[in-house]
Design a protein around this motif. Structure first.
Motif, PDB file in Angstrom:
ATOM      1  N   GLY A 209      -3.885   4.066  12.476  1.00 17.10           N
ATOM      2  CA  GLY A 209      -3.034   5.170  12.060  1.00 17.10           C
ATOM      3  C   GLY A 209      -2.531   4.913  10.656  1.00 17.10           C
ATOM      4  N   PHE A 210      -2.099   5.962   9.990  1.00 14.08           N
ATOM      5  CA  PHE A 210      -1.684   5.836   8.589  1.00 14.08           C
ATOM      6  C   PHE A 210      -0.440   6.668   8.349  1.00 14.08           C
ATOM      7  CE2 PHE A 210      -1.826   7.480   4.191  1.00 14.08           C
ATOM      8  CZ  PHE A 210      -1.819   6.281   3.489  1.00 14.08           C
ATOM      9  N   THR A 211       0.513   6.091   7.625  1.00 10.19           N
ATOM     10  CA  THR A 211       1.681   6.847   7.209  1.00 10.19           C
ATOM     11  C   THR A 211       2.110   6.390   5.826  1.00 10.19           C
ATOM     12  OG1 THR A 211       3.878   7.627   7.893  1.00 10.19           O
ATOM     13  CG2 THR A 211       3.444   5.281   8.160  1.00 10.19           C
ATOM     14  N   THR A 212       2.718   7.295   5.084  1.00  9.43           N
ATOM     15  CA  THR A 212       3.224   7.001   3.746  1.00  9.43           C
ATOM     16  C   THR A 212       4.738   7.123   3.743  1.00  9.43           C
ATOM     17  OG1 THR A 212       1.216   7.805   2.655  1.00  9.43           O
ATOM     18  CG2 THR A 212       3.196   7.681   1.321  1.00  9.43           C
ATOM     19  N   ILE A 213       5.398   6.112   3.217  1.00  8.36           N
ATOM     20  CA  ILE A 213       6.840   6.137   3.002  1.00  8.36           C
ATOM     21  C   ILE A 213       7.045   5.825   1.528  1.00  8.36           C
ATOM     22  CG2 ILE A 213       9.076   5.134   3.616  1.00  8.36           C
ATOM     23  CD1 ILE A 213       7.840   4.332   6.322  1.00  8.36           C
ATOM     24  N   SER A 214       7.457   6.787   0.754  1.00 10.61           N
ATOM     25  CA  SER A 214       7.523   6.635  -0.701  1.00 10.61           C
ATOM     26  C   SER A 214       8.611   5.644  -1.082  1.00 10.61           C
ATOM     27  CB  SER A 214       7.786   7.996  -1.362  1.00 10.61           C
ATOM     28  OG  SER A 214       7.808   7.854  -2.766  1.00 10.61           O
TER      29      SER A 214
END
Length: 241
Positions: A209-214
């Motif tokens: 799975g992939f997620t972006t947290i800036s």
């Protein structure tokens, strides 16, 4: 060489292994460790060789860090562990998981620097380092607690960096065979690691799975609430209340 490991939480619970990035130590995981203990999990936070209270070593190859994690997990006496790892620590964790896949439950890989596959990847010169913004934040963290910096063996960046100067397509083959449910966390465009590379890592994993947290390269430090929410959801952990 001695490895320092801080363990806490219920001794019979499935452990969560916490692995810091280059230049850090186990203290970077304090908030994460506290939340996991509150949820009833056992926590083991390691200082990698050449970091924190662990000893310095003659060699700092990526596979040396991998072998250190194998030793730590053996010492925990648990058949399987979950893993949360950052940057250099994530690279070590992936290599260990490839070597002993049956011992890995779930993984969270924060800002994992992927190995170059070919000349095009080499041209991008991706390796564990820090952007200008990350360096400023690192200096603020240094002012708050200089101990990780003072204990860090400064031979490590050159030795690790040299391994990212040569293509390693077999690393990607190993990634494709790693079945553990794995969440890849990117710090977004503020990080020196291009998010699309981390998304490719997640897509290569059979259960990724992939997620972006800036946040830049150190997501758990600079966006702790969002990071912890993503981690607890992936590990299927609920906090009391």
């Amino acid at each position: 060489m001695e490895l320092a490991v801080r363990t806490s939480g219920p001794p019979t619970a499935v452990p969560v292994l916490l692995v810091h990035g280059m230049g850090g130590d186990h203290t970077t995981w304090r908030a994460v460790a506290r939340a996991l203990r509150t949820a009833g999990r056992r926590v083991a936070a390691v200082d990698l060789r050449g970091h924190g209270r662990s000893g310095r070593a003659a060699s700092y190859r990526l596979d040396d860090f991998r072998d250190d994690l194998r030793f730590v997990v053996d010492d925990l006496g648990s058949g399987r562990v979950d893993v949360i790892a950052h940057s250099l620590g994530a690279q070590a964790a992936v290599r260990w998981a490839m070597a002993e896949p049956d011992r890995v439950g779930r993984m969270v890989l924060e800002e994992l620097p992927p190995m170059p596959r070919d000349d095009a990847d080499l041209a991008e010169d991706i390796e564990p380092t820090a952007s200008a913004v990350d360096r400023v934040r690192g200096l603020l963290a240094l002012a708050a607690d200089p101990r990780p910096f003072l204990r860090f063996d400064r031979r490590i960046p050159a030795e690790v960096g040299a391994e990212f100067k040569q293509a390693e397509p077999s690393w990607w083959d190993g990634l494709a065979g790693l079945a553990a449910p794995t969440l890849v966390i990117s710090g977004g465009d503020r990080s020196f690691l291009p998010p699309h590379h981390l998304q490719t890592v997640a897509e290569t994993l059979p259960d990724g799975g992939f997620t972006t947290i800036s946040a830049g390269h150190s997501v758990h430090r600079d966006r702790p609430r969002e990071f912890l929410d993503a981690v607890l959801a992936h590990l299927d952990v609920d906090l009391p209340g």
